[in-house]
Design a protein around this motif. Structure first.
Motif, mmCIF file in Angstrom:
data_model
loop_
_atom_site.group_PDB
_atom_site.id
_atom_site.type_symbol
_atom_site.label_atom_id
_atom_site.label_comp_id
_atom_site.label_asym_id
_atom_site.label_seq_id
_atom_site.Cartn_x
_atom_site.Cartn_y
_atom_site.Cartn_z
ATOM 1 N N GLN A 70 -8.962 3.246 -4.313
ATOM 2 C CA GLN A 70 -9.732 2.361 -5.167
ATOM 3 C C GLN A 70 -9.481 2.619 -6.652
ATOM 4 O OE1 GLN A 70 -10.554 0.206 -2.468
ATOM 5 N NE2 GLN A 70 -12.114 -0.233 -4.004
ATOM 6 N N ARG A 71 -9.149 3.847 -7.014
ATOM 7 C CA ARG A 71 -8.938 4.187 -8.415
ATOM 8 C C ARG A 71 -7.458 4.219 -8.796
ATOM 9 N NH1 ARG A 71 -13.353 9.159 -9.052
ATOM 10 N NH2 ARG A 71 -15.197 7.931 -8.467
ATOM 11 N N GLY A 72 -6.640 3.653 -7.939
ATOM 12 C CA GLY A 72 -5.224 3.565 -8.252
ATOM 13 C C GLY A 72 -4.399 4.757 -7.863
ATOM 14 N N GLN A 73 -5.031 5.814 -7.317
ATOM 15 C CA GLN A 73 -4.293 7.007 -6.920
ATOM 16 C C GLN A 73 -3.778 6.860 -5.489
ATOM 17 O OE1 GLN A 73 -7.412 6.584 -6.706
ATOM 18 N NE2 GLN A 73 -8.364 7.831 -5.111
ATOM 19 N N ARG A 74 -2.846 7.720 -5.112
ATOM 20 C CA ARG A 74 -2.343 7.692 -3.740
ATOM 21 C C ARG A 74 -3.496 7.961 -2.777
ATOM 22 N NH1 ARG A 74 2.835 8.259 -1.389
ATOM 23 N NH2 ARG A 74 3.767 8.561 -3.460
ATOM 24 N N TRP A 75 -3.604 7.164 -1.738
ATOM 25 C CA TRP A 75 -4.674 7.313 -0.751
ATOM 26 C C TRP A 75 -4.530 8.649 -0.043
ATOM 27 C CZ3 TRP A 75 -5.958 3.969 4.116
ATOM 28 C CH2 TRP A 75 -7.338 3.727 4.165
ATOM 29 N N GLY A 76 -5.653 9.359 0.145
ATOM 30 C CA GLY A 76 -5.613 10.687 0.725
ATOM 31 C C GLY A 76 -5.924 10.720 2.206
ATOM 32 N N GLN A 77 -5.617 11.848 2.843
ATOM 33 C CA GLN A 77 -5.839 11.995 4.281
ATOM 34 C C GLN A 77 -7.321 11.867 4.635
ATOM 35 O OE1 GLN A 77 -3.729 15.149 6.354
ATOM 36 N NE2 GLN A 77 -2.324 15.425 4.630
ATOM 37 N N ARG A 78 -8.189 12.464 3.822
ATOM 38 C CA ARG A 78 -9.614 12.394 4.128
ATOM 39 C C ARG A 78 -10.116 10.961 4.080
ATOM 40 N NH1 ARG A 78 -13.668 16.309 0.981
ATOM 41 N NH2 ARG A 78 -12.475 17.781 2.269
ATOM 42 N N GLN A 79 -9.627 10.185 3.111
ATOM 43 C CA GLN A 79 -10.043 8.788 3.011
ATOM 44 C C GLN A 79 -9.578 7.986 4.228
ATOM 45 O OE1 GLN A 79 -8.661 10.434 0.266
ATOM 46 N NE2 GLN A 79 -10.722 10.730 -0.580
ATOM 47 N N VAL A 80 -8.375 8.291 4.713
ATOM 48 C CA VAL A 80 -7.879 7.605 5.904
ATOM 49 C C VAL A 80 -8.755 7.949 7.109
ATOM 50 C CG1 VAL A 80 -5.932 7.313 7.478
ATOM 51 C CG2 VAL A 80 -5.518 7.582 5.027
ATOM 52 N N ARG A 81 -9.083 9.224 7.269
ATOM 53 C CA ARG A 81 -9.924 9.635 8.400
ATOM 54 C C ARG A 81 -11.294 8.953 8.344
ATOM 55 N NH1 ARG A 81 -7.835 14.867 6.883
ATOM 56 N NH2 ARG A 81 -6.129 15.466 8.278
ATOM 57 N N ASP A 82 -11.895 8.930 7.163
ATOM 58 C CA ASP A 82 -13.203 8.282 7.018
ATOM 59 C C ASP A 82 -13.110 6.806 7.376
ATOM 60 O OD1 ASP A 82 -14.272 10.677 6.185
ATOM 61 O OD2 ASP A 82 -14.239 10.177 4.045
ATOM 62 N N ALA A 83 -12.039 6.171 6.943
ATOM 63 C CA ALA A 83 -11.872 4.743 7.214
ATOM 64 C C ALA A 83 -11.718 4.474 8.706
ATOM 65 C CB ALA A 83 -10.656 4.206 6.451
ATOM 66 N N ALA B 215 0.676 -8.406 4.405
ATOM 67 C CA ALA B 215 -0.565 -8.842 3.758
ATOM 68 C C ALA B 215 -1.035 -7.818 2.729
ATOM 69 C CB ALA B 215 -1.645 -9.071 4.813
ATOM 70 N N TRP B 216 -0.940 -6.543 3.073
ATOM 71 C CA TRP B 216 -1.343 -5.487 2.149
ATOM 72 C C TRP B 216 -0.446 -5.462 0.913
ATOM 73 C CZ3 TRP B 216 -4.194 -2.260 -0.312
ATOM 74 C CH2 TRP B 216 -3.679 -1.105 -0.907
ATOM 75 N N LEU B 217 0.848 -5.552 1.106
ATOM 76 C CA LEU B 217 1.788 -5.475 -0.007
ATOM 77 C C LEU B 217 1.694 -6.697 -0.923
ATOM 78 C CD1 LEU B 217 4.918 -4.034 1.850
ATOM 79 C CD2 LEU B 217 3.539 -2.865 0.119
ATOM 80 N N GLU B 218 1.388 -7.855 -0.352
ATOM 81 C CA GLU B 218 1.363 -9.082 -1.151
ATOM 82 C C GLU B 218 -0.009 -9.370 -1.764
ATOM 83 O OE1 GLU B 218 2.783 -12.183 1.372
ATOM 84 O OE2 GLU B 218 4.868 -11.471 1.349
ATOM 85 N N ARG B 219 -1.082 -9.041 -1.033
ATOM 86 C CA ARG B 219 -2.414 -9.449 -1.499
ATOM 87 C C ARG B 219 -3.355 -8.286 -1.801
ATOM 88 N NH1 ARG B 219 -2.672 -12.310 3.353
ATOM 89 N NH2 ARG B 219 -4.821 -11.621 3.642
ATOM 90 N N GLY B 220 -3.088 -7.114 -1.215
ATOM 91 C CA GLY B 220 -4.004 -5.997 -1.405
ATOM 92 C C GLY B 220 -3.549 -4.979 -2.418
ATOM 93 N N ARG B 221 -2.357 -4.467 -2.228
ATOM 94 C CA ARG B 221 -1.861 -3.381 -3.068
ATOM 95 C C ARG B 221 -1.765 -3.744 -4.549
ATOM 96 N NH1 ARG B 221 2.686 -1.252 -5.148
ATOM 97 N NH2 ARG B 221 2.890 1.037 -5.137
ATOM 98 N N PRO B 222 -1.287 -4.961 -4.917
ATOM 99 C CA PRO B 222 -1.181 -5.288 -6.347
ATOM 100 C C PRO B 222 -2.508 -5.189 -7.102
ATOM 101 C CG PRO B 222 0.078 -6.845 -5.047
ATOM 102 C CD PRO B 222 -0.707 -6.033 -4.070
ATOM 103 N N ALA B 223 -3.612 -5.361 -6.397
ATOM 104 C CA ALA B 223 -4.919 -5.307 -7.059
ATOM 105 C C ALA B 223 -5.362 -3.875 -7.346
ATOM 106 C CB ALA B 223 -5.966 -6.010 -6.193
ATOM 107 N N LEU B 224 -4.738 -2.889 -6.696
ATOM 108 C CA LEU B 224 -5.178 -1.504 -6.825
ATOM 109 C C LEU B 224 -4.152 -0.589 -7.481
ATOM 110 C CD1 LEU B 224 -6.817 -0.989 -3.295
ATOM 111 C CD2 LEU B 224 -7.962 -1.555 -5.447
ATOM 112 N N ALA B 225 -2.885 -0.912 -7.367
ATOM 113 C CA ALA B 225 -1.838 -0.013 -7.849
ATOM 114 C C ALA B 225 -1.832 0.080 -9.367
ATOM 115 C CB ALA B 225 -0.477 -0.479 -7.345
ATOM 116 N N THR B 226 -1.471 1.263 -9.868
ATOM 117 C CA THR B 226 -1.322 1.491 -11.297
ATOM 118 C C THR B 226 0.058 2.081 -11.555
ATOM 119 O OG1 THR B 226 -2.195 3.753 -11.181
ATOM 120 C CG2 THR B 226 -3.800 1.967 -11.478
ATOM 121 N N TRP B 227 0.369 2.310 -12.814
ATOM 122 C CA TRP B 227 1.688 2.851 -13.155
ATOM 123 C C TRP B 227 1.888 4.234 -12.553
ATOM 124 C CZ3 TRP B 227 2.001 7.489 -15.631
ATOM 125 C CH2 TRP B 227 0.845 7.947 -16.262
ATOM 126 N N SER B 228 0.793 4.981 -12.378
ATOM 127 C CA SER B 228 0.924 6.346 -11.856
ATOM 128 C C SER B 228 1.198 6.379 -10.363
ATOM 129 C CB SER B 228 -0.348 7.150 -12.159
ATOM 130 O OG SER B 228 -1.468 6.567 -11.519
#
Length: 310
Positions: A227-240, A205-218
């Motif tokens: 949210q800004r297209g960058q690789r998700w960080g450890q702190r963001q995972v912990r907060d989530a 579900a993430w690869l088909e419907r979620g990730r395409p909306a956020l991923a960028t060339w970088s």
């Protein structure tokens, strides 16, 4: 030996620490975080020794090392911190003696305080299921960010991977057909870990419907992107995961607690220690064995509550 902080020291300290850091990373395969911690600890030791009139690490004696540990204990630093710094000193001086940089190892008889053995936080099986269900329900009603959280927590719980390993994953590391993921762990040790149908559904579900909306060339390769297209960080995972715990109404947990829970639930379900070791990527079986203590403590608590002669 001048202060490490004031930049006026001789070349001795930075040179030897650079060589030692290279040894730790290249030959012992330690992580960059551990290498930084060890070298920082040694800088603190050299500064302490300078205050005691010791001008070179080659002049260091056991009494200086013991004084260093005692000084930290007097400042009420945690046992784990003192133990790690003692380990850094022992590792450094053993290496320095073996490579001919010093004649004798002054840390050979250096003892550090034993760390308190703290059992890891583990969710009950039904609480873990509640957490996963909450993530799925949010993903059904929400957007890409909720799909990302669902996929992430399912994958951590399914594989017992460390949060640092999870955020370093690339899309190519996941095989949905075989339901497995290639994880690069500590010391660059690679392992293939299977996962179940729930994690596969969340990842698809993430690869088909979620990730395409956020991923960028970088971040074309990254499995989890922010949210800004960058690789998700450890702190963001912990907060989530903390937020999800509150929404689900279970005990507050961190991603590493999901790793602990995965290991414990595998053992409770009948898996053997060697398999759990391979899944978690532990270098030694001794590290994995602490999860048997978790199961034993739960058994003891249950017994004391239920048995009339407990």
């Amino acid at each position: 030996m001048q202060s490490v902080a004031d930049g006026s020291q001789s070349s001795e300290v930075p040179n030897v620490l650079g060589d030692f850091a290279l040894h730790l990373s290249a030959q012992r395969g330690l992580s960059a975080h551990t290498v930084r911690a060890y070298t920082s600890d040694l800088e603190q030791l050299f500064l302490f020794a300078q205050g005691q009139g010791v001008e070179s690490y080659a002049e260091m004696e056991l009494s200086t090392l013991r004084g260093w540990l005692a000084e930290m204990a007097s400042r009420q630093l945690s046992r784990s911190t003192v133990a790690r710094r003692g380990a850094a000193a022992r590792t450094f001086f053993e290496w320095a003696a073996r490579t001919g940089r010093i004649e004798q190892d002054p840390a050979a008889r250096l003892a550090s305080p034993r760390q308190h053995k703290v059992l890891p936080t583990v969710l009950a099986v039904n609480s873990a299921a509640t957490l996963m269900d909450a993530a799925r329900d949010l993903a059904v009603e929400g957007g890409p960010a909720d799909l990302r959280v669902w996929a992430c927590v399912e994958l951590i719980y399914a594989t017992g991977a460390r949060v640092g390993e999870i955020v370093d994953l690339d899309v190519r590391d996941v095989d949905l057909d075989q339901r497995s993921v290639r994880v690069l762990g500590k010391g660059d040790r690679e392992r293939i870990v299977p996962f179940g149908v729930p994690a596969a559904a969340a990842l698809r579900a993430w690869l088909e419907r979620g990730r395409p909306a956020l991923a960028t060339w970088s971040t074309a390769d990254a499995l989890f992107v922010g949210q800004r297209g960058q690789r998700w960080g450890q702190r963001q995972v912990r907060d989530a995961v903390h937020r999800l715990s509150a929404i689900a109404g279970v005990d507050d947990v961190a991603p590493h607690d999901l790793r602990h829970s995965a290991a414990t639930h595998l053992l409770q379900g009948g898996s053997d220690l060697r398999t759990v070791q391979e899944v978690l990527g532990h270098a030694t079986l001794a590290t994995t064995q602490r999860y048997t203590h978790v199961s034993a403590e739960r058994l003891r608590s249950s017994y004391q509550l239920a048995h009339p002669r407990a």
